[in-house]
Design a protein around this motif. Structure first.
Motif, PDB file in Angstrom:
ATOM      1  N   GLY A  81      46.206 -16.571  -0.027  1.00 21.83           N
ATOM      2  CA  GLY A  81      45.959 -15.473  -0.949  1.00 21.83           C
ATOM      3  C   GLY A  81      46.127 -14.149  -0.240  1.00 21.83           C
ATOM      4  O   GLY A  81      46.951 -13.996   0.662  1.00 21.83           O
ATOM      5  N   ALA A  82      45.316 -13.179  -0.644  1.00 19.59           N
ATOM      6  CA  ALA A  82      45.392 -11.849  -0.050  1.00 19.59           C
ATOM      7  C   ALA A  82      45.134 -11.915   1.442  1.00 19.59           C
ATOM      8  O   ALA A  82      44.230 -12.597   1.895  1.00 19.59           O
ATOM      9  CB  ALA A  82      44.370 -10.929  -0.723  1.00 19.59           C
ATOM     10  N   GLY A  83      45.971 -11.209   2.198  1.00 23.06           N
ATOM     11  CA  GLY A  83      45.794 -11.195   3.647  1.00 23.06           C
ATOM     12  C   GLY A  83      46.225 -12.477   4.319  1.00 23.06           C
ATOM     13  O   GLY A  83      45.928 -12.691   5.491  1.00 23.06           O
TER      14      GLY A  83
ATOM     15  N   VAL B 258      40.521 -18.570   6.034  1.00 23.96           N
ATOM     16  CA  VAL B 258      40.112 -18.784   4.648  1.00 23.96           C
ATOM     17  C   VAL B 258      39.380 -17.551   4.122  1.00 23.96           C
ATOM     18  O   VAL B 258      38.829 -16.754   4.887  1.00 23.96           O
ATOM     19  CB  VAL B 258      39.207 -20.026   4.486  1.00 23.96           C
ATOM     20  CG1 VAL B 258      39.912 -21.283   4.977  1.00 23.96           C
ATOM     21  CG2 VAL B 258      37.880 -19.840   5.201  1.00 23.96           C
ATOM     22  N   ARG B 259      39.401 -17.416   2.821  1.00 27.97           N
ATOM     23  CA  ARG B 259      38.627 -16.380   2.128  1.00 27.97           C
ATOM     24  C   ARG B 259      37.703 -17.107   1.160  1.00 27.97           C
ATOM     25  O   ARG B 259      38.148 -17.687   0.176  1.00 27.97           O
ATOM     26  CB  ARG B 259      39.559 -15.422   1.397  1.00 27.97           C
ATOM     27  CG  ARG B 259      38.868 -14.407   0.513  1.00 27.97           C
ATOM     28  CD  ARG B 259      39.860 -13.328   0.057  1.00 27.97           C
ATOM     29  NE  ARG B 259      41.059 -13.902  -0.527  1.00 27.97           N
ATOM     30  CZ  ARG B 259      41.178 -14.257  -1.809  1.00 27.97           C
ATOM     31  NH1 ARG B 259      40.164 -14.122  -2.633  1.00 27.97           N
ATOM     32  NH2 ARG B 259      42.312 -14.755  -2.264  1.00 27.97           N
ATOM     33  N   VAL B 260      36.396 -17.098   1.454  1.00 29.78           N
ATOM     34  CA  VAL B 260      35.437 -17.918   0.711  1.00 29.78           C
ATOM     35  C   VAL B 260      34.706 -17.073  -0.327  1.00 29.78           C
ATOM     36  O   VAL B 260      34.078 -16.059   0.004  1.00 29.78           O
ATOM     37  CB  VAL B 260      34.403 -18.567   1.660  1.00 29.78           C
ATOM     38  CG1 VAL B 260      33.412 -19.419   0.864  1.00 29.78           C
ATOM     39  CG2 VAL B 260      35.115 -19.419   2.708  1.00 29.78           C
ATOM     40  N   ALA B 261      34.784 -17.516  -1.573  1.00 29.04           N
ATOM     41  CA  ALA B 261      33.969 -16.943  -2.646  1.00 29.04           C
ATOM     42  C   ALA B 261      32.800 -17.893  -2.899  1.00 29.04           C
ATOM     43  O   ALA B 261      32.997 -19.057  -3.237  1.00 29.04           O
ATOM     44  CB  ALA B 261      34.791 -16.777  -3.914  1.00 29.04           C
ATOM     45  N   GLN B 262      31.598 -17.418  -2.692  1.00 22.04           N
ATOM     46  CA  GLN B 262      30.376 -18.234  -2.831  1.00 22.04           C
ATOM     47  C   GLN B 262      29.762 -17.976  -4.201  1.00 22.04           C
ATOM     48  O   GLN B 262      29.432 -16.851  -4.538  1.00 22.04           O
ATOM     49  CB  GLN B 262      29.394 -17.868  -1.713  1.00 22.04           C
ATOM     50  CG  GLN B 262      28.061 -18.584  -1.778  1.00 22.04           C
ATOM     51  CD  GLN B 262      27.153 -18.145  -0.644  1.00 22.04           C
ATOM     52  OE1 GLN B 262      27.603 -17.941   0.486  1.00 22.04           O
ATOM     53  NE2 GLN B 262      25.868 -17.984  -0.931  1.00 22.04           N
ATOM     54  N   LEU B 263      29.602 -19.036  -4.993  1.00 20.93           N
ATOM     55  CA  LEU B 263      29.097 -18.857  -6.351  1.00 20.93           C
ATOM     56  C   LEU B 263      27.597 -18.581  -6.379  1.00 20.93           C
ATOM     57  O   LEU B 263      27.135 -17.633  -7.010  1.00 20.93           O
ATOM     58  CB  LEU B 263      29.414 -20.087  -7.208  1.00 20.93           C
ATOM     59  CG  LEU B 263      30.904 -20.418  -7.386  1.00 20.93           C
ATOM     60  CD1 LEU B 263      31.071 -21.528  -8.421  1.00 20.93           C
ATOM     61  CD2 LEU B 263      31.707 -19.190  -7.783  1.00 20.93           C
ATOM     62  N   LEU B 264      26.801 -19.412  -5.710  1.00 23.15           N
ATOM     63  CA  LEU B 264      25.354 -19.243  -5.727  1.00 23.15           C
ATOM     64  C   LEU B 264      24.929 -18.342  -4.584  1.00 23.15           C
ATOM     65  O   LEU B 264      25.212 -18.620  -3.422  1.00 23.15           O
ATOM     66  CB  LEU B 264      24.635 -20.592  -5.609  1.00 23.15           C
ATOM     67  CG  LEU B 264      24.504 -21.366  -6.923  1.00 23.15           C
ATOM     68  CD1 LEU B 264      25.756 -22.183  -7.180  1.00 23.15           C
ATOM     69  CD2 LEU B 264      23.302 -22.284  -6.894  1.00 23.15           C
TER      70      LEU B 264
END
Length: 325
Positions: free
Chosen positions: A47-49, A73-79
């Protein structure tokens, strides 16, 4: 539900069958060739970067994913920290993050009962990693835990299995960085082994007759089994951490504490401390409640003693040993 699913093939830019004559046609061809040539092996999912976009559901699996994925990696954390995962409701931003991800990492064992609907709404078609794959699952308590006890991370040996599952998922999505992910996982495995040995050493300092736990809800079964403790009971006798206790339930747990000679009651940092304090007062024992008590279902916020998995388990052990020894 399969733990890992191969992603759809990376789209290939079609080659025009006919290029218009003149400068405009040559410019278009040059742009197409430049676009193809600028991609490195394995970067089709980046993805980006140039980082692989990953969504992780809980704070624990997000921490594991950041450790293994590192700067690739680029991690999006939901909780977010101190949020109960049992009854979570995804936001529109969560759905968007899932839609944009190439890898989705979940705890599994029914903890994220809301996740399938979110995946369907997002149209996610990437690699889905069930971090519980390979873990020996304890029996759950009640109808809400039909899949088993989902609190698998409270045994560092289970954490090693979860991290290996995550490594496989990231490597499948980004084969070019498989060696990097593997090296990170091996380093972290050694830290988990050190953590396990340190917890065993500390628990051994508690007199055997005093190794008894009363916790806010039944979230520490894997920890209790691994380190030879006895579970006396929970303040909340259900999977729902928002459940209210009746007077008879309070009398029952107070009586059990007295009969077993349990020394302390442990609440969780993410839950209101009032009931735990009431029960401890009635039973005449020590209480560990509030922000510095145990981290159960979630890691703590940045800067807290539970901001990472390793810190969380070290903190929990210190609190338990101090109260029972």
């Amino acid at each position: 539900m399969s733990a890992l699913r191969s992603e759809d093939p990376v789209p290939v830019i079609p080659t025009p069958t006919r290029l218009a004559a003149g400068v405009a046609g040559l410019a278009l061809l040059a742009a197409l060739l430049a676009g193809c040539g600028s991609s490195s092996a394995g970067s089709g999912n980046a993805g980006a970067g140039g980082r692989l976009p990953v969504v992780a559901t809980t704070s624990q699996v997000a921490d594991f994913t950041r450790v293994v994925g590192g700067d690739r990696v680029r991690v999006a954390q939901l909780l977010k920290p101190n949020v109960d995962p049992h009854d979570y409701e995804p936001t529109p931003a969560d759905i968007e993050a899932v839609a944009d991800a190439k890898v989705l990492v979940e705890n599994g064992v029914g903890l994220e009962s809301w996740l399938d609907d979110a995946v369907g709404a997002a149209g996610f078609d990437g690699i889905r990693v069930d971090a519980s794959r390979g873990v020996t699952i304890r029996a759950g308590s009640g109808d809400e835990e039909k899949a088993g006890d989902p609190h698998i991370w409270h045994n560092p040996l289970n954490a090693k299995i979860m991290v290996a599952d995550i490594e496989r998922g990231l490597a499948q999505a980004d084969p070019a960085n498989a060696g990097y992910f593997h090296a990170n996982r091996i380093i972290y495995d050694k830290k988990l082994d050190v953590l396990d040995g340190d917890i065993r050493r500390q628990i051994a300092t508690i007199p055997p007759a005093d190794r008894k736990l009363v916790t806010n809800h039944d979230a520490f079964g894997y920890y209790i089994e691994r380190y030879g403790l006895t579970f006396v009971g929970s303040i909340i006798p259900s999977f729902d951490t928002a459940a209210e206790l009746s007077g008879s339930n309070i009398r029952t747990i107070v009586d059990r504490i007295r009969r077993t000679g349990t020394k302390a009651v442990f609440s969780e940092s993410s839950l209101p401390p009032r009931t735990a304090r009431t029960i401890a007062t009635e039973a005449g024992v020590r209480v560990e409640a509030g922000e510095d008590s145990l981290y159960g279902d979630s890691l703590g916020p940045a800067g807290s003693d539970g901001s990472t998995y390793l810190q969380m388990e070290e903190h929990n052990t210190r609190v338990i040993v101090a109260a029972l020894r």
